[in-house]
Scaffold this active site. Structure first.
Site, PDB file in Angstrom:
ATOM      1  N   HIS A 268       0.796  -1.038   0.127  1.00 28.22           N
ATOM      2  CA  HIS A 268       0.079   0.150  -0.035  1.00 28.22           C
ATOM      3  C   HIS A 268       0.944   1.105   0.023  1.00 28.22           C
ATOM      4  CE1 HIS A 268      -3.404   2.685   0.580  1.00 28.22           C
ATOM      5  NE2 HIS A 268      -4.207   1.567   0.918  1.00 28.22           N
TER       6      HIS A 268
ATOM      7  N   TYR B 108      -2.664   5.095  -6.385  1.00 29.44           N
ATOM      8  CA  TYR B 108      -2.913   4.006  -5.558  1.00 29.44           C
ATOM      9  C   TYR B 108      -3.097   2.732  -6.492  1.00 29.44           C
ATOM     10  CZ  TYR B 108      -3.726   5.802  -0.891  1.00 29.44           C
ATOM     11  OH  TYR B 108      -3.620   6.518   0.499  1.00 29.44           O
TER      12      TYR B 108
ATOM     13  N   HIS C  78      -7.437  -2.690  -3.429  1.00 26.06           N
ATOM     14  CA  HIS C  78      -8.208  -2.124  -4.290  1.00 26.06           C
ATOM     15  C   HIS C  78      -8.442  -3.008  -5.582  1.00 26.06           C
ATOM     16  CE1 HIS C  78      -5.222   0.710  -2.625  1.00 26.06           C
ATOM     17  NE2 HIS C  78      -6.288   1.224  -1.751  1.00 26.06           N
TER      18      HIS C  78
ATOM     19  N   GLU D 282     -12.029  -0.769   2.522  1.00 26.02           N
ATOM     20  CA  GLU D 282     -11.452   0.360   2.894  1.00 26.02           C
ATOM     21  C   GLU D 282     -12.334   1.688   3.473  1.00 26.02           C
ATOM     22  OE1 GLU D 282      -7.927   3.110   0.511  1.00 26.02           O
ATOM     23  OE2 GLU D 282      -9.292   1.995  -0.687  1.00 26.02           O
TER      24      GLU D 282
END
Length: 339
Positions: free
Chosen positions: A176, A192, A221, A282
Site C-alpha cells: 500500500h 494507488y 483495491h 477501505e
C-alpha cells in the site's frame, strides 16, 4: 463472521494530525519536535463510534483489520528519524483503538520507511508491533518517494531482510502506497491503482516466491488493473518466458474487494479464484459518497459481494476463512476470543 481486511484510521483525533504538521514544521525549521499530545480514551472512542463502528454495524461487518491512515504515512516527508517517531505514534494510537474495541478491530502497522533508507531499518518496528502490540500484519510501501518510484522493485534483494522477518513472524503485508507529491498523479485515483498494478507486474517478472515460498502479499483495491487485464498479464508472462501467472504468483498473492461498483466485483470474481479474494471495503476511506445510481455508499462493498449469490462455502471463504488463512495471527487472536 465478516472480516474486513482493509480499514484505516482515517478519523483519528485532530490532536494527532495537528501534531504531525507541527512535527514536520519543526523538522523543516531545524527545531525539536513538540511533545506528542495527551489523547484521552473518550476522544478515541468518539473518533470511531460515530463513524467506523456505526458503519460496521450498519453493514454487518464483525471485525476490521485496522491500520494507520495510508495517505498520512508520508514516508517522503522529512528523514528517517522523523518517520520513525511518526510511525510509532500512529501504531500506538491504532493499538489503543484495538485495546478499547478488541472484538471489532485487529491491528496492522505502518512502517518507518524513508527514501534511500535500507528496509531492514523497519524490521524493529514490525517486531515491536507484532510482539508487543499484538498486530497481525503490516502495510508495506513500494514507493516511499511519494510518486517518483526511486525504490527498487519489490523483487529486489533490497527488500529481502524485511521479507525474512515477515516469514519468521508469520505475518502478511498489504502492498500500500502513501500520499503522492508527483503532480502527474491523483493520490487515490491513479497513484494507488498504479502502485497495485506495478507491484503485480514486478512480481510477475521475477522469482520472489521461489526464495520466499511462505511470503504472503495482499494487493489492495481489487488488484488495480490486474483482473481487468488478466489476459495481458498471462500473455506477458508467456512472452517473457515466465511460468503461468496462476502457478507462479497466486499461491502467495491476494486481492481485496475494494472495488466500488457491481460490474467491477463481478469481473473480479469471474477472473480471480475466490480463494485469492479477501473481503475489504477501505471504509472509511478514499470514496465516501453515495452512488446516485444505487442510493448506497460506493464503499458498501458487502452489497456487491452478496449480489453474486456465491455458494455458501465460497462466500464464507471470502468473508472470513481467507482472511484467517492469510493472517494466521488473526486466526489465533479470534480463537482466543472463542470465535
Amino acid at each position: 463472521m465478516i472480516i474486513d481486511c482493509h480499514g484505516h484510521y482515517t478519523t483519528a483525533p485532530a490532536a494527532h494530525t495537528s501534531w504531525r504538521e507541527a512535527q514536520v514544521a519543526a523538522h523543516d525549521a531545524g527545531a525539536a519536535a513538540p511533545l506528542y499530545p495527551g489523547i484521552g480514551d473518550d476522544e478515541i472512542r468518539e473518533s470511531v463510534e460515530g463513524s467506523q463502528l456505526r458503519l460496521m454495524a450498519d453493514r454487518g461487518i464483525d471485525l476490521t483489520i485496522f491500520s494507520p491512515r495510508a495517505s498520512a504515512m508520508g514516508h517522503h516527508r522529512g528523514d528517517e528519524t522523523l518517520s520513525t517517531a511518526w510511525t510509532r505514534a500512529c501504531n500506538d494510537l491504532v493499538a489503543r483503538v484495538v485495546g478499547l474495541f478488541p472484538r471489532h478491530f485487529a491491528g496492522v502497522c505502518q512502517l518507518p520507511q524513508s527514501p534511500a533508507v535500507p528496509i531492514e531499518n523497519s524490521v524493529d518496528e514490525l517486531r515491536r508491533c507484532v510482539a508487543e502490540l499484538g498486530f497481525v500484519g503490516c502495510n508495506l510501501n513500494p514507493d516511499p518517494s511519494g510518486g517518483y518510484w526511486t525504490a527498487p522493485p519489490l523483487t529486489d534483494k533490497h527488500w529481502y531482510p524485511f521479507y525474512e522477518a515477515m516469514v519468521e513472524l508469520d505475518v502478511p503485508a498489504m502492498v500500500h502506497v502513501s500520499a503522492v507529491t508527483n503532480p502527474a498523479f491523483h493520490a487515490t485515483g491513479s497513484h494507488y491503482l498504479n502502485a497495485d498494478t506495478t507491484a503485480f507486474m514486478q512480481l510477475l517478472e521475477a522469482d520472489l516466491f521461489h526464495d520466499f515460498p511462505d511470503l504472503r502479499l495482499v494487493i489492495p483495491h481489487g488488484g488495480g488493473a490486474v483482473p481487468y487485464h488478466w489476459g495481458r498479464f498471462r500473455g506477458l508472462a508467456d512472452m517473457l518466458g515466465r511460468p503461468p501467472v496462476e502457478d507462479a504468483l497466486m499461491g502467495n498473492v491476494f486481492f481485496d474487494t475494494c472495488v466500488y461498483h457491481q460490474p467491477g466485483i463481478d469481473l473480479l470474481f469471474e477472473v480471480i479464484e475466490p480463494a485469492n479474494i479477501l473481503f475489504g471495503s477501505e471504509m472509511v476511506g478514499a470514496v465516501r459518497g453515495i452512488d446516485p445510481r444505487t442510493g448506497h455508499h460506493f464503499d458498501d462493498t458487502r452489497r456487491y459481494v452478496d449480489a453474486l449469490a456465491l455458494a455458501p462455502d465460497v462466500r464464507d471463504g471470502v468473508y472470513e476463512r481467507n482472511a484467517r488463512r492469510v493472517y494466521p495471527r488473526l486466526d489465533t487472536l479470534l480463537r482466543g476470543q472463542d470465535r
